[in-house]
Motif scaffolding. Structure first.
Motif, PDB file in Angstrom:
ATOM      1  N   ILE A 161      44.863   8.761  38.828  1.00 37.28           N
ATOM      2  CA  ILE A 161      45.728   9.783  39.415  1.00 37.28           C
ATOM      3  C   ILE A 161      47.118   9.204  39.625  1.00 37.28           C
ATOM      4  CG2 ILE A 161      43.832  11.008  40.532  1.00 37.28           C
ATOM      5  CD1 ILE A 161      44.557   9.668  43.144  1.00 37.28           C
ATOM      6  N   GLN A 162      48.099  10.089  39.873  1.00 35.45           N
ATOM      7  CA  GLN A 162      49.487   9.644  39.978  1.00 35.45           C
ATOM      8  C   GLN A 162      49.943   9.418  41.412  1.00 35.45           C
ATOM      9  OE1 GLN A 162      52.312  11.863  37.478  1.00 35.45           O
ATOM     10  NE2 GLN A 162      50.555  12.829  36.484  1.00 35.45           N
ATOM     11  N   LEU A 163      49.376  10.164  42.381  1.00 29.88           N
ATOM     12  CA  LEU A 163      49.909  10.124  43.737  1.00 29.88           C
ATOM     13  C   LEU A 163      48.801  10.165  44.779  1.00 29.88           C
ATOM     14  CD1 LEU A 163      52.368  10.322  45.702  1.00 29.88           C
ATOM     15  CD2 LEU A 163      52.198  12.814  45.468  1.00 29.88           C
ATOM     16  N   VAL A 164      48.921   9.293  45.776  1.00 30.39           N
ATOM     17  CA  VAL A 164      48.082   9.332  46.973  1.00 30.39           C
ATOM     18  C   VAL A 164      49.009   9.541  48.165  1.00 30.39           C
ATOM     19  CG1 VAL A 164      46.419   8.119  48.433  1.00 30.39           C
ATOM     20  CG2 VAL A 164      46.430   7.716  45.955  1.00 30.39           C
ATOM     21  N   VAL A 165      48.784  10.609  48.911  1.00 26.30           N
ATOM     22  CA  VAL A 165      49.575  10.888  50.101  1.00 26.30           C
ATOM     23  C   VAL A 165      48.935  10.165  51.277  1.00 26.30           C
ATOM     24  CG1 VAL A 165      50.467  12.675  51.644  1.00 26.30           C
ATOM     25  CG2 VAL A 165      50.259  13.125  49.174  1.00 26.30           C
ATOM     26  N   ASP A 166      49.700   9.329  51.948  1.00 26.01           N
ATOM     27  CA  ASP A 166      49.176   8.501  53.036  1.00 26.01           C
ATOM     28  C   ASP A 166      49.432   9.170  54.382  1.00 26.01           C
ATOM     29  OD1 ASP A 166      48.325   6.568  54.760  1.00 26.01           O
ATOM     30  OD2 ASP A 166      49.597   4.966  53.961  1.00 26.01           O
ATOM     31  N   GLY A 167      48.364   9.677  54.980  1.00 27.65           N
ATOM     32  CA  GLY A 167      48.453  10.268  56.309  1.00 27.65           C
ATOM     33  C   GLY A 167      47.769   9.427  57.363  1.00 27.65           C
ATOM     34  N   GLY A 168      47.490   8.152  57.041  1.00 22.05           N
ATOM     35  CA  GLY A 168      46.774   7.288  57.971  1.00 22.05           C
ATOM     36  C   GLY A 168      45.281   7.502  57.901  1.00 22.05           C
ATOM     37  N   ALA A 169      44.559   6.821  58.767  1.00 22.23           N
ATOM     38  CA  ALA A 169      43.100   6.960  58.812  1.00 22.23           C
ATOM     39  C   ALA A 169      42.727   8.372  59.272  1.00 22.23           C
ATOM     40  CB  ALA A 169      42.505   5.921  59.754  1.00 22.23           C
ATOM     41  N   THR A 170      41.717   8.954  58.639  1.00 20.11           N
ATOM     42  CA  THR A 170      41.319  10.316  58.984  1.00 20.11           C
ATOM     43  C   THR A 170      40.604  10.329  60.335  1.00 20.11           C
ATOM     44  OG1 THR A 170      39.222  10.107  57.790  1.00 20.11           O
ATOM     45  CG2 THR A 170      41.108  10.936  56.558  1.00 20.11           C
ATOM     46  N   PRO A 171      40.911  11.293  61.209  1.00 18.56           N
ATOM     47  CA  PRO A 171      40.365  11.258  62.572  1.00 18.56           C
ATOM     48  C   PRO A 171      38.879  11.579  62.689  1.00 18.56           C
ATOM     49  CG  PRO A 171      41.750  13.198  62.271  1.00 18.56           C
ATOM     50  CD  PRO A 171      41.936  12.346  61.046  1.00 18.56           C
ATOM     51  N   VAL A 172      38.348  12.462  61.837  1.00 20.02           N
ATOM     52  CA  VAL A 172      36.930  12.828  61.933  1.00 20.02           C
ATOM     53  C   VAL A 172      36.077  11.817  61.188  1.00 20.02           C
ATOM     54  CG1 VAL A 172      35.194  14.592  61.400  1.00 20.02           C
ATOM     55  CG2 VAL A 172      37.453  15.270  62.248  1.00 20.02           C
ATOM     56  N   GLY A 173      36.434  11.498  59.949  1.00 23.12           N
ATOM     57  CA  GLY A 173      35.751  10.450  59.210  1.00 23.12           C
ATOM     58  C   GLY A 173      34.475  10.862  58.516  1.00 23.12           C
ATOM     59  N   LEU A 174      34.035  12.094  58.693  1.00 31.75           N
ATOM     60  CA  LEU A 174      32.900  12.672  57.969  1.00 31.75           C
ATOM     61  C   LEU A 174      33.365  13.956  57.306  1.00 31.75           C
ATOM     62  CD1 LEU A 174      29.902  12.511  60.477  1.00 31.75           C
ATOM     63  CD2 LEU A 174      30.081  11.250  58.330  1.00 31.75           C
ATOM     64  N   GLU A 175      32.718  14.311  56.213  1.00 32.48           N
ATOM     65  CA  GLU A 175      33.046  15.574  55.574  1.00 32.48           C
ATOM     66  C   GLU A 175      32.691  16.750  56.496  1.00 32.48           C
ATOM     67  OE1 GLU A 175      32.090  12.510  52.549  1.00 32.48           O
ATOM     68  OE2 GLU A 175      31.080  13.294  54.309  1.00 32.48           O
ATOM     69  N   SER A 176      33.143  17.925  56.105  1.00 29.37           N
ATOM     70  CA  SER A 176      32.918  19.119  56.918  1.00 29.37           C
ATOM     71  C   SER A 176      31.446  19.506  56.967  1.00 29.37           C
ATOM     72  CB  SER A 176      33.722  20.291  56.351  1.00 29.37           C
ATOM     73  OG  SER A 176      33.342  20.559  55.011  1.00 29.37           O
ATOM     74  N   THR A 177      31.078  20.172  58.030  1.00 28.81           N
ATOM     75  CA  THR A 177      29.780  20.842  58.128  1.00 28.81           C
ATOM     76  C   THR A 177      29.823  22.080  57.234  1.00 28.81           C
ATOM     77  OG1 THR A 177      29.557  20.110  60.411  1.00 28.81           O
ATOM     78  CG2 THR A 177      28.156  21.947  59.711  1.00 28.81           C
TER      79      THR A 177
END
Length: 324
Positions: A161-177
Motif C-alpha cells: 500500500i502507499q499510505l498509512v495514516v498514523d492516529g496513534g494506538a487505537t483506544p479499544v484494541g479489539l474489532e467491533s461487536t
C-alpha cells in the motif's frame, strides 16, 4: 514502502488516493483498517489482494451519518435503537441490503445483507469528506494479528500500500461487536468492543450467539487473528522456550522459563487487556518462540471477545484461504 503520515496532515493525501481508486490504512477506535471506496469494485478488489483475503469473507462498510447508512440498508426498529445508542462506536450491524444500493457486490461476498458501522475520529471525517462509504477490514494480512498501531500496519502491509495514516494506538484494541436482528431476536455474530451485557441492556432481551448460515460477517472463520507462532490456551504451566501471554497478578507455573512475557493487565482489567491483546501477541511473536502460551482469562464482559480472538488464533491452520 508505504509512507506513514500523522493524521493531522494526512486527510488530503488519503482523499486523493481513495478518489483515484486506491486503498489507504487508517486509524479507527477499534483497530487500523485497510480502507477503499465501497462503491468501487476495483478498489475493493485491491483490499482483498493486499490482505490475501478469501472472497467469501464479507467486508464491513463504514459510514459517516445515519443518512448514508439508510441509503445502503433497511433498518428494523431494534437495529435502529442500537445504532442510536452505540453509533459512532465499535458496533457493526448486519442489515438487509437496500435495493439499488451503490455498494459493490464484492463487499457483501454475494450475501443479501450488509455489515455497517459508524466509526469515530479520522475515519468518520474521511468518509464525510469522500461522500461515500468505505470498506475497511483490519489492515493486516488475512487471518493474522490485527494492527493497533501504524507501525504494525507498515511492518505487515508496507510493500503493498502507499499510505498509512498514523492516529496513534487505537483506544479499544479489539474489532467491533457484530450483531444481526433475525426473526425479532438479536444474534451475536462476533463478540467485540461492546460487551454482550451492554447490548442486552439496550435491546431489553438476551442475545442469541452464533450464525445460522455459515460465514455471515467478518471475523467468523475458524482460524483467524493468528501470529506466526502456534498458540496454546488456558496454560497453567510454561515449558522451556515458550513465550507467555499473561493476565492478572498470578503467574502460571515455571513462568520464568518463558523466553518472553507480556501481561495483558496486571490488575486483571478487561478493557486494558482488550486494548493490549493484539500488540502483545505481536511482541511475543517477534520473540522467535514457536509457541505462545496464554494464561486463563475470564469470559465475562469483554473477556468473551478476548477469548474469541484467542480461540481463533489457536485454531488448527491447514491450507485454508485465510493464510495466503
Amino acid at each position: 514502502m508505504a509512507e506513514i503520515r500523522e493524521a493531522a496532515e494526512a486527510m488530503e493525501p488519503a482523499l486523493a488516493l481513495l478518489r483515484a481508486g486506491e486503498i489507504v490504512a487508517i486509524p479507527t477506535e477499534t483497530v487500523y483498517g485497510l480502507a477503499g471506496d465501497a462503491t468501487n469494485g476495483a478498489a475493493v478488489a485491491k483490499i482483498f489482494e493486499a490482505k490475501g483475503r478469501p472472497r467469501f469473507n464479507p467486508l464491513i462498510a463504514h459510514v459517516a451519518t445515519m443518512a448514508m447508512a439508510e441509503e445502503i440498508a433497511e433498518f428494523d426498529p431494534l437495529s435502529r435503537t442500537l445504532a442510536e445508542k452505540f453509533w459512532p462506536g465499535p458496533l457493526t450491524l448486519v442489515l438487509p441490503l437496500k435495493a439499488g444500493s451503490a455498494i459493490h457486490p464484492l463487499v457483501t461476498a454475494g450475501l443479501d445483507t450488509i455489515a455497517l458501522r459508524m466509526p469515530r475520529g479520522f475515519g468518520a471525517r474521511l468518509i464525510e469528506r469522500l461522500g461515500r462509504p468505505l470498506a475497511a477490514p483490519s489492515a493486516n494480512s488475512s487471518g493474522r494479528i490485527s494492527p493497533t498501531t501504524a507501525e504494525a500496519v507498515a511492518d505487515d502491509l508496507g510493500d503493498r500500500i502507499q499510505l498509512v495514516v498514523d492516529g496513534g494506538a487505537t483506544p479499544v484494541g479489539l474489532e467491533s461487536t457484530i450483531v444481526k436482528v433475525e426473526d425479532g431476536r438479536l444474534r451475536l455474530l462476533r463478540p467485540g468492543g461492546i460487551a454482550a451485557g451492554e447490548l442486552e441492556a439496550a435491546a431489553g432481551a438476551a442475545l442469541v450467539r452464533g450464525a445460522k448460515n455459515g460465514v455471515e460477517a467478518p471475523g467468523m472463520l475458524a482460524s483467524h487473528y493468528a501470529p506466526g507462532a502456534m498458540v496454546r490456551l488456558d496454560a497453567t504451566e510454561v515449558e522451556a522456550g515458550e513465550a507467555l501471554l499473561a493476565f492478572g497478578p498470578r503467574r502460571a507455573r515455571n513462568a520464568g522459563a518463558a523466553v518472553a512475557m507480556r501481561n495483558l493487565s496486571e490488575a486483571g482489567d478487561m478493557r486494558e487487556a482488550a486494548s493490549n491483546l493484539f500488540s502483545h501477541l505481536q511482541a511475543l511473536d517477534r520473540s522467535g518462540a514457536k509457541m505462545i502460551v496464554v494464561e486463563p482469562i475470564p469470559h465475562d464482559g469483554l473477556g468473551e471477545a478476548i477469548n474469541d480472538r484467542l480461540a481463533r488464533a489457536a485454531a488448527p491452520r491447514d491450507s485454508g484461504a485465510s493464510y495466503k
